[in-house]
Design a protein around this motif. Sequence first.
Motif, PDB file in Angstrom:
ATOM      1  N   LYS B 103     -38.644 -10.171  15.963  1.00  8.99           N
ATOM      2  CA  LYS B 103     -39.406 -11.134  14.913  1.00  8.99           C
ATOM      3  C   LYS B 103     -38.477 -11.670  13.855  1.00  8.99           C
ATOM      4  O   LYS B 103     -37.493 -10.850  13.575  1.00  8.99           O
ATOM      5  CB  LYS B 103     -40.340 -10.317  14.346  1.00  8.99           C
ATOM      6  CG  LYS B 103     -41.886 -10.141  15.103  1.00  8.99           C
ATOM      7  CD  LYS B 103     -42.898  -9.862  14.361  1.00  8.99           C
ATOM      8  CE  LYS B 103     -44.254 -10.124  14.959  1.00  8.99           C
ATOM      9  NZ  LYS B 103     -44.512  -9.080  16.164  1.00  8.99           N
ATOM     10  N   THR B 104     -38.727 -12.872  13.207  1.00 11.37           N
ATOM     11  CA  THR B 104     -37.971 -13.280  12.409  1.00 11.37           C
ATOM     12  C   THR B 104     -38.509 -13.623  10.882  1.00 11.37           C
ATOM     13  O   THR B 104     -39.906 -13.417  10.869  1.00 11.37           O
ATOM     14  CB  THR B 104     -37.461 -14.727  12.588  1.00 11.37           C
ATOM     15  OG1 THR B 104     -38.445 -15.832  13.000  1.00 11.37           O
ATOM     16  CG2 THR B 104     -36.760 -14.538  14.050  1.00 11.37           C
ATOM     17  N   ARG B 105     -37.913 -13.666   9.954  1.00 10.46           N
ATOM     18  CA  ARG B 105     -38.376 -13.935   8.735  1.00 10.46           C
ATOM     19  C   ARG B 105     -37.499 -15.255   8.157  1.00 10.46           C
ATOM     20  O   ARG B 105     -36.190 -15.215   8.408  1.00 10.46           O
ATOM     21  CB  ARG B 105     -38.217 -12.942   7.758  1.00 10.46           C
ATOM     22  CG  ARG B 105     -38.869 -13.221   6.222  1.00 10.46           C
ATOM     23  CD  ARG B 105     -38.590 -12.096   5.587  1.00 10.46           C
ATOM     24  NE  ARG B 105     -39.180 -12.136   3.985  1.00 10.46           N
ATOM     25  CZ  ARG B 105     -38.573 -12.836   2.998  1.00 10.46           C
ATOM     26  NH1 ARG B 105     -37.747 -13.961   3.598  1.00 10.46           N
ATOM     27  NH2 ARG B 105     -39.042 -12.825   1.987  1.00 10.46           N
ATOM     28  N   GLN B 106     -38.115 -16.215   7.681  1.00 11.48           N
ATOM     29  CA  GLN B 106     -37.593 -17.489   7.373  1.00 11.48           C
ATOM     30  C   GLN B 106     -36.402 -17.200   5.891  1.00 11.48           C
ATOM     31  O   GLN B 106     -37.095 -16.539   5.131  1.00 11.48           O
ATOM     32  CB  GLN B 106     -38.432 -18.722   7.117  1.00 11.48           C
ATOM     33  CG  GLN B 106     -38.855 -19.122   8.344  1.00 11.48           C
ATOM     34  CD  GLN B 106     -39.780 -20.488   8.176  1.00 11.48           C
ATOM     35  OE1 GLN B 106     -40.720 -20.998   8.999  1.00 11.48           O
ATOM     36  NE2 GLN B 106     -39.234 -21.385   7.122  1.00 11.48           N
ATOM     37  N   ILE B 107     -35.350 -17.917   6.100  1.00 16.54           N
ATOM     38  CA  ILE B 107     -34.276 -17.955   4.816  1.00 16.54           C
ATOM     39  C   ILE B 107     -34.123 -19.348   4.472  1.00 16.54           C
ATOM     40  O   ILE B 107     -33.816 -20.108   5.273  1.00 16.54           O
ATOM     41  CB  ILE B 107     -33.024 -17.114   5.395  1.00 16.54           C
ATOM     42  CG1 ILE B 107     -33.376 -15.801   5.856  1.00 16.54           C
ATOM     43  CG2 ILE B 107     -32.206 -17.447   3.970  1.00 16.54           C
ATOM     44  CD1 ILE B 107     -33.722 -14.768   4.846  1.00 16.54           C
TER      45      ILE B 107
END
Lengths: 139, 139
Positions: B103-107
């Motif tokens: 899973k990712t989280r936006q930067i």
Amino acid sequence: MKDVNLEEAIGLLKTEGYKQTGKRKMMLELFDRHDRYMTAKEVLEEMSREFKGLSFDTIYRNLSTFVSLNILEETELSGEKHFRFVCDSGHHHHHFICLDCGKTRQIHTCPMSALNENLSGYDISGHKFEIYGTCPACQ
Amino acid sequence: MKDVNLEEAIGLLKTEGYKQTGKRKMMLELFDRHDRYMTAKEVLEEMSREFKGLSFDTIYRNLSTFVSLNILEETELSGEKHFRFVCDSGHHHHHFICLDCGKTRQIHTCPMSALNENLSGYDISGHKFEIYGTCPACQ
DNA sequence: CTTCCAAATTAGAATCCTTACGATTTAACA
DNA sequence: TGTTAAATCGTAAGGATTCTAATTTGGAAG
């Protein structure tokens, strides 16, 4: 300057209990001389001139050893591992990487220090910042 | 919200002259549902439940097609290609990537905009900024 | 200068991921 | 429905990397 690093690297082998073989020395000289990212295959090809019958295993095992000793650094470009002599500038930095010749140019801006996101709760183990393109010499 | 993207993606196939097959639809639903980076093997395994005898070729060809249509984005983690539904935020950004679940989280900080190096003479074709670690849910 | 042993190397097979191929099936259009 | 180009299958091929068992060798100890 660079020779110091090379000698240090070779000396590190003994310090850490690794044998100083002719193949390892030539590998390190190769990386010292080229000063760019190279694939295992490139290393094998250059080494094979002097050491005929050189095994894949030797290349890969030593590359891995050198990385664990922090003599080489590693990155992955188009599905292939690339290695280069670790930079001696003594401080954390990133790279512009020429996709033609593998040569690099240091980038001193680190995005982590300028990061204005809140990542509390996230356990950060590493980061990668690389700029790709063609260096002046390759254009 | 996410369904819009899914429908748009499926519609894009027709628009671009590609056939809307059950396999392609399921692949897209898979990426829409999981919303994380997945390997070709993971996709194959999940799809095989419904489509037995599914070919490697179908997976890889369609993944490649989806990337070229800008439906999926791709990155390489530990020697394996990973794919995820392209983010719809509409602006350039980077990712924290959980190495456990993908899973990712936006930067939203982009290092290129804060770059204070002089790279004139260098032809820049791309850049990569990724932060790796473990997300809160995986700790 | 020898002996000796763990480490290094070899040759080749095995593994993993990915791509390519000819034959077959199928979506989409008339 | 029939036609046709696209999609899929089954499998083989490809490249990068790792593994294994047998052989060689660096270098410390005598």
